[in-house]
Design an enzyme around this catalytic site. Structure first.
Site, PDB file in Angstrom:
ATOM      1  N   LYS A 178      37.191  41.800  33.334  1.00  0.00           N
ATOM      2  CA  LYS A 178      35.954  42.413  33.823  1.00  0.00           C
ATOM      3  C   LYS A 178      36.261  43.863  34.194  1.00  0.00           C
ATOM      4  O   LYS A 178      36.848  44.143  35.226  1.00  0.00           O
ATOM      5  CB  LYS A 178      35.394  41.685  35.051  1.00  0.00           C
ATOM      6  CG  LYS A 178      33.978  42.180  35.372  1.00  0.00           C
ATOM      7  CD  LYS A 178      33.603  42.161  36.816  1.00  0.00           C
ATOM      8  CE  LYS A 178      34.073  43.294  37.638  1.00  0.00           C
ATOM      9  NZ  LYS A 178      33.612  44.655  37.317  1.00  0.00           N
ATOM     10  N   GLU A 254      46.626  44.947  43.431  1.00  0.00           N
ATOM     11  CA  GLU A 254      47.094  46.335  43.540  1.00  0.00           C
ATOM     12  C   GLU A 254      45.946  47.085  44.207  1.00  0.00           C
ATOM     13  O   GLU A 254      44.935  47.374  43.582  1.00  0.00           O
ATOM     14  CB  GLU A 254      47.419  46.847  42.130  1.00  0.00           C
ATOM     15  CG  GLU A 254      48.325  48.041  42.138  1.00  0.00           C
ATOM     16  CD  GLU A 254      47.547  49.326  42.030  1.00  0.00           C
ATOM     17  OE1 GLU A 254      47.197  49.884  43.110  1.00  0.00           O
ATOM     18  OE2 GLU A 254      47.279  49.759  40.902  1.00  0.00           O
ATOM     19  N   CYS A 288      45.247  55.473  43.417  1.00  0.00           N
ATOM     20  CA  CYS A 288      45.717  54.751  44.610  1.00  0.00           C
ATOM     21  C   CYS A 288      47.028  55.324  45.120  1.00  0.00           C
ATOM     22  O   CYS A 288      47.417  55.061  46.251  1.00  0.00           O
ATOM     23  CB  CYS A 288      45.938  53.280  44.283  1.00  0.00           C
ATOM     24  SG  CYS A 288      44.510  52.516  43.585  1.00  0.00           S
ATOM     25  N   GLU A 386      41.744  56.310  53.134  1.00  0.00           N
ATOM     26  CA  GLU A 386      42.137  56.740  51.793  1.00  0.00           C
ATOM     27  C   GLU A 386      41.058  57.715  51.312  1.00  0.00           C
ATOM     28  O   GLU A 386      39.902  57.326  51.120  1.00  0.00           O
ATOM     29  CB  GLU A 386      42.201  55.499  50.886  1.00  0.00           C
ATOM     30  CG  GLU A 386      42.731  55.806  49.524  1.00  0.00           C
ATOM     31  CD  GLU A 386      42.868  54.567  48.641  1.00  0.00           C
ATOM     32  OE1 GLU A 386      42.168  53.560  48.884  1.00  0.00           O
ATOM     33  OE2 GLU A 386      43.670  54.613  47.693  1.00  0.00           O
TER      34      GLU A 386
END
Ligand code: SIN
Length: 484
Positions: A178, A254, A288, A386
């Site tokens: 997906k 992750e 990331c 973040e």
């Protein structure tokens, strides 16, 4: 889109070896100009179940292929990706926004996982173990885990698929992917090439959807799916992990990061500046592993921020298709609003904007100026959150102990970086950083040959390297008795 191979632009889901359209569709937009590029099939629970069934049926066949036969098909898929590099990169830039040179880099990076795991397919070894009694012999074999559900993000629409799917297919698993609803076209182009490479129907499936919660839940609750591999936010990762508990699936996550980038007094400052730019502004800060907090030691703080800011000022912002552009648009309005909010918060708490600090041009654009923030402090949101945008906050520190404490003061633990020359300190700092990956005197750590992954709330599991296949196999132990 001006493609050489027009067949690469598909808009239907890929199930059991067929492109399948649905009555409902959703639009894909170019983040640079907001124009609609395509209308893509909007799958739901029923298409997801069909794909899982197809993958389950195909698993029985695919797992029996010899490792060499699987490897040859994977190698062909790898070669086709390289042969279609220009088109794949154009599709990627058009739907995601990153500069064309970065998109080409991503296609090569993504293809390298396919090449690597094609080679690893033949090296899925077991063990023989000295038995625990005179008449006992012990062996282990590694077997494919089964159908894998891969849920992939928009920031690397091609490479995050190949990094998951290549080891899965090499091991003998089949996959239901997906992709992000923002960037499904790169995934569908990979499906065209997978078909050409010769994967049997059902081995490789793609579910395009706007309804990620329903499709995700169908995957996590299906007993036929034995493994979920997800790259994305920590919040969604936690949800998928909880949902996977009922069927005790193997899971790899992750997730988000809050990478420290530390520059010690004895560092080569020019190299540290270049490393920080690479680690911060790649993909407009939307990775990331982007440097999220830059820590400069007091003795070099002024020199570092002056050199860093003047180089950041030169970064060309604009349409990723233009060859001179280094920083492209952000992915969507929500993302740019978040960046605006954290910059405003920092300013309100005394930060100094050394360059950038706002949107570029008209208010509806998704271009955010490459930004450097000086006098950053630990009470600011940029310390904890973040940023996922082209904003670099710089914190001053005095001692090694102080910076290690600040660097580890986060729930995340994905990537970290530092620059320095003292070899004893290099070992101390590398060992003390609570992160899955450490870049020492480099801002670029991503490679097929090394294990990519995090600790703490950045997730678990490793992708790439000789370890990457471990998440897709089960170890079976056979105890042979009566060997007199
Ligand atoms: C990521 O941002 O999740 C991937 C970055 C990379 O592989 O370099």
């Amino acid at each position: 889109m001006n493609l050489l191979n027009k067949s690469l632009l598909q808009t239907s889901a890929y199930i059991n070896g067929q492109f399948v359209s649905t009555p409902k569709t959703f639009e894909i937009h170019n983040p640079y100009n907001g124009k609609t590029i395509a209308e893509v099939s909007d799958c739901g629970i029923s298409e997801t179940e069909q794909a899982i069934q197809a993958a389950s049926k195909a698993f029985k066949v695919w797992r029996k292929y010899s490792a060499g036969k699987r490897a040859r098909i994977l190698k062909k898929w790898y070669q086709l990706q390289l042969n279609n590099l220009e088109d794949l990169a154009l599709i990627l830039t058009t739907e995601q926004g990153k500069p064309l040179a970065e998109s080409k880099g991503e296609i090569k990076y993504g293809a390298s996982f396919v090449e690597w795991f094609a080679e690893e397919a033949r090296r899925i070894y077991g063990d023989t173990i000295p038995g625990h009694a005179g008449d006992k012999r012990i062996m282990t074999i590694k077997q494919p885990i089964g159908v894998v559900g891969a849920i992939t993000p928009w920031n690397f629409p091609s490479a995050m698929i190949t990094r998951k799917v290549a080891p899965a297919l090499a091991a003998g698993c089949t996959v239901v992917i997906k992709p992000s609803e923002l960037t499904p076209l790169s995934a569908l182009a990979l499906a065209v090439l997978a078909e050409e490479a010769g994967f049997p129907p059902g081995v490789f499936n793609i579910i395009t959807t706007q309804d990620a919660p329903s499709v995700g839940n169908t995957m996590t609750s299906s007993p036929l799916i034995r493994k979920i591999s997800f790259t994305g936010s920590t919040a969604v990762g936690k949800l998928l992990l909880k949902q996977s508990a009922d069927t005790i699936k193997k899971v790899s996550l992750e997730l988000g990061g809050n990478a420290p980038f530390i520059v010690f007094d004895d560092a080569d400052i020019d190299k540290a500046v270049d490393g920080a730019i690479a680690a911060k502004y790649r993909n407009a800060g939307q990775t990331c592993i982007c440097a999220n907090r830059i820590f400069a030691q007091a003795g070099i703080y002024d020199t570092f921020i002056n050199k860093f800011s003047s180089k950041v000022k030169e970064l060309e912002l604009g349409n990723g298709i233009d060859p001179q552009v280094i920083v492209g648009p952000m992915i969507e309005e929500k993302a740019i609003k978040f960046v605006e909010q954290v910059v405003e918060d920092a300013q309100g708490k005394g930060a100094e904007i050394l360059t950038g600090g706002q949107r570029h041009g008209e208010s509806q654009t998704l271009l955010y100026q490459p930004t450097v923030i000086g006098n950053a402090t630990t009470d600011m949101e940029v310390f904890r959150k973040e940023i996922f945008g082209p904003v670099a906050p710089i914190f001053k520190f005095e001692t090694e102990e102080e910076v290690i404490e600040m660097a580890n003061d986060t729930n995340y633990g994905l990537a970290s970086y530092f620059y320095g020359r003292d070899y004893a300190r290099i070992w101390r700092v590398a060992e003390a950083l609570e992160y899955g990956m450490v870049g020492i005197n480099t801002g670029m750590i991503s490679t097929t040959v090394a294990p990519f992954g995090g600790v703490k709330e950045s997730g678990f599991g490793r992708e790439g390297s000789k370890y990457g296949i471990d998440d897709y196999v089960e170890i079976k132990y056979m105890c042979w008795g009566g060997v007199e």
